[in-house]
Motif scaffolding. Structure first.
Motif, short mmCIF file in Angstrom:
data_model
loop_
_atom_site.label_atom_id
_atom_site.label_comp_id
_atom_site.label_asym_id
_atom_site.label_seq_id
_atom_site.Cartn_x
_atom_site.Cartn_y
_atom_site.Cartn_z
N GLU A 55 2.87 -8.49 12.35
CA GLU A 55 3.68 -6.28 12.41
C GLU A 55 3.76 -6.52 10.08
OE1 GLU A 55 5.37 -3.20 13.17
OE2 GLU A 55 4.60 -4.94 14.61
N ALA A 56 3.17 -7.64 9.74
CA ALA A 56 2.96 -7.13 7.86
C ALA A 56 2.05 -6.36 7.62
CB ALA A 56 3.29 -8.05 7.47
N TYR A 57 1.01 -6.79 8.47
CA TYR A 57 0.22 -5.60 8.07
C TYR A 57 -0.50 -4.05 9.40
CZ TYR A 57 -0.95 -10.28 6.66
OH TYR A 57 -1.22 -11.40 5.98
N ARG A 58 0.70 -3.93 9.64
CA ARG A 58 0.58 -2.24 10.16
C ARG A 58 0.40 -1.03 8.70
NH1 ARG A 58 3.24 -2.52 14.99
NH2 ARG A 58 1.87 -0.40 15.48
N PRO A 59 -0.80 -0.43 9.23
CA PRO A 59 -1.49 0.66 7.66
C PRO A 59 -0.64 1.30 7.18
CG PRO A 59 -2.71 0.75 10.06
CD PRO A 59 -1.57 0.23 9.96
N ASN A 97 0.48 -8.64 -11.24
CA ASN A 97 0.75 -8.31 -9.99
C ASN A 97 2.06 -7.61 -10.59
OD1 ASN A 97 -0.33 -10.67 -9.29
ND2 ASN A 97 0.01 -12.09 -10.89
N PHE A 98 2.22 -7.07 -8.82
CA PHE A 98 3.53 -6.99 -9.39
C PHE A 98 4.26 -7.29 -7.78
CE2 PHE A 98 0.56 -4.09 -5.93
CZ PHE A 98 0.62 -3.30 -5.85
N SER A 99 5.36 -6.43 -7.62
CA SER A 99 6.11 -6.70 -6.27
C SER A 99 6.33 -5.45 -5.58
CB SER A 99 7.63 -7.88 -6.39
OG SER A 99 6.99 -8.64 -7.28
N HIS A 100 6.14 -5.97 -4.50
CA HIS A 100 6.56 -4.82 -3.02
C HIS A 100 6.69 -5.42 -1.83
CE1 HIS A 100 5.79 -1.10 -0.87
NE2 HIS A 100 6.82 -0.93 -0.92
N ASP A 101 8.09 -4.84 -1.36
CA ASP A 101 8.16 -5.47 0.57
C ASP A 101 8.09 -7.19 0.38
OD1 ASP A 101 8.78 -4.56 3.27
OD2 ASP A 101 6.75 -4.34 3.38
N GLY A 102 8.89 -7.21 -1.00
CA GLY A 102 8.93 -8.67 -0.35
C GLY A 102 8.14 -9.39 -0.60
N HIS A 112 2.32 -0.10 6.09
CA HIS A 112 2.73 -1.12 5.13
C HIS A 112 1.91 -1.07 3.98
CE1 HIS A 112 6.24 -1.73 7.43
NE2 HIS A 112 5.45 -2.35 8.08
N MET A 113 0.39 -1.41 4.59
CA MET A 113 -0.34 -1.32 3.52
C MET A 113 -0.44 -0.26 2.42
SD MET A 113 -2.68 -4.23 4.60
CE MET A 113 -3.20 -3.39 6.75
N ALA A 114 -0.72 0.91 2.92
CA ALA A 114 -0.22 2.17 2.63
C ALA A 114 1.16 2.80 1.72
CB ALA A 114 -0.53 3.87 3.01
N GLY A 115 1.89 2.30 1.66
CA GLY A 115 2.95 1.43 1.19
C GLY A 115 2.90 0.90 0.02
N ASP A 116 1.97 -0.51 -0.06
CA ASP A 116 1.51 -0.94 -1.65
C ASP A 116 0.94 -0.21 -1.98
OD1 ASP A 116 3.16 -3.43 -0.03
OD2 ASP A 116 0.26 -4.01 1.09
N ALA A 117 -0.18 0.66 -1.38
CA ALA A 117 -0.81 1.46 -2.36
C ALA A 117 0.34 2.28 -3.37
CB ALA A 117 -1.78 1.90 -1.78
N ILE A 118 0.42 2.74 -2.88
CA ILE A 118 1.82 3.85 -3.43
C ILE A 118 2.41 3.16 -4.44
CG2 ILE A 118 3.20 5.55 -3.09
CD1 ILE A 118 0.52 6.65 -2.26
N ALA A 119 3.08 2.29 -3.65
CA ALA A 119 3.68 1.61 -5.14
C ALA A 119 3.16 0.78 -6.10
CB ALA A 119 4.46 0.32 -4.43
N LEU A 120 1.97 0.52 -5.72
CA LEU A 120 0.99 0.16 -7.24
C LEU A 120 0.90 1.66 -8.20
CD1 LEU A 120 -1.00 -1.47 -8.83
CD2 LEU A 120 -2.46 -1.12 -7.42
N LEU A 121 0.90 3.09 -7.58
CA LEU A 121 1.08 3.63 -8.74
C LEU A 121 2.34 3.92 -9.01
CD1 LEU A 121 -1.12 7.10 -6.39
CD2 LEU A 121 -1.83 5.02 -8.42
N ASP A 122 3.00 3.83 -7.90
CA ASP A 122 4.94 4.42 -9.00
C ASP A 122 4.68 3.25 -9.98
OD1 ASP A 122 5.51 5.22 -7.02
OD2 ASP A 122 6.57 4.23 -5.60
#
Length: 261
Positions: free
Chosen positions: A79-83, A10-15, A85-95
């Motif tokens: 609103e949490a599922y705008r694309p 697990n990791f955390s992003h955007d709460g 936001h989910m793209a941000g999750d993917a980039i945050a995983l790379l980070d």
């Protein structure tokens, strides 16, 4: 290393707490997999054999459970599922993993998320494989409100809409949070401008089943992009194209050209 049953972290992003796996060759070129609606990293990528296919070929294989899916947190606000936001999750995983640039593969909704990631952070996306979504990326994929209604219906027995019934059965099979999925439907349908598709410089493979009545033409989408090729996956519909051997073979050939260092 087990390419059949990966270990999730697990990791955390955007709460949100988000689940992922990181398998294959840690020194290999990274491939980030982004699954489709009502699916999960395991259902979309492990069971159909993608983890094993890519791992055996020497790649580092990373897959995220999108928010609302799998073992990740499941907000019920559309609103949490705008694309983006989910793209941000993917980039945050790379980070989180310290990966500066990855090959990104998405299926259906995951293809849309992948494109939003490539538009927002082109420096992080080396290549794209888009499955299960063609010109529907820009033109829409029909009316999904009946599918949201089907997910929220008191019982599948009351659902008469054919595609709604299919997704309700799929959601029950995967033991999904149906309220979160309905919110995802309402929040994740933003289209990509045709002109924006033309801005994506990353080499791209677009694969769609010839019997897919959701995705739209892969050739039409590829024609909008400077470095894209289209693939027809013969005789497969939206659900069955994902694990098809034609798709896997084409992806490996594509990666042999673009994915290495």
């Amino acid at each position: 290393m087990n390419l059949n049953m990966p270990t999730f972290s697990n990791f955390s992003h955007d709460g949100l707490k988000l689940a992922y796996f990181d398998e294959g060759d840690p020194a290999g070129p990274p491939v980030l997999l982004i699954h489709g609606f009502a699916s999960s990293a395991s259902v979309n990528w492990v069971h159909p054999g993608w983890l094993k296919t890519l791992g055996d070929a020497g790649y580092r294989v990373i897959a995220i459970d999108n928010r609302g899916h799998g073992a990740s947190d499941k907000p019920r606000d559309a609103e949490a599922y705008r694309p983006w936001h989910m793209a941000g999750d993917a980039i945050a995983l790379l980070d989180h993993l310290g990966i500066p640039e990855a090959n990104v593969m998405g299926y259906s909704m995951g293809a849309r998320i992948s494109v939003f990631a490539a538009l927002a952070r082109p420096d992080r996306v080396r290549s794209l494989v888009l499955g299960g979504l063609g010109i529907g990326m820009t033109d829409g994929v029909g009316d999904w409100d009946p599918i949201a209604d089907a997910l929220l219906a008191p019982s599948i027995d009351t659902v008469t809409h054919a595609r709604g019934r299919m997704f309700r059965a799929f959601a029950e099979q995967t033991k999904s949070d149906r309220e979160a999925l309905a919110a995802c439907i309402h929040g994740s349908r933003d289209l990509v401008l045709r002109s924006d598709m033309g801005k994506i410089e990353a080499p791209t493979l677009i694969g769609v089943g010839t019997n897919d009545d959701i995705a739209g033409s892969p050739q039409e989408l590829a024609a909008l992009m400077p470095h894209a090729i289209a693939l027809d996956i013969p005789g497969r519909d939206h659900m069955l194209a994902v694990g098809d051997k034609v798709f896997k073979k084409a992806a490996l050939e594509f990666y042999a050209d673009v994915a290495g260092w």
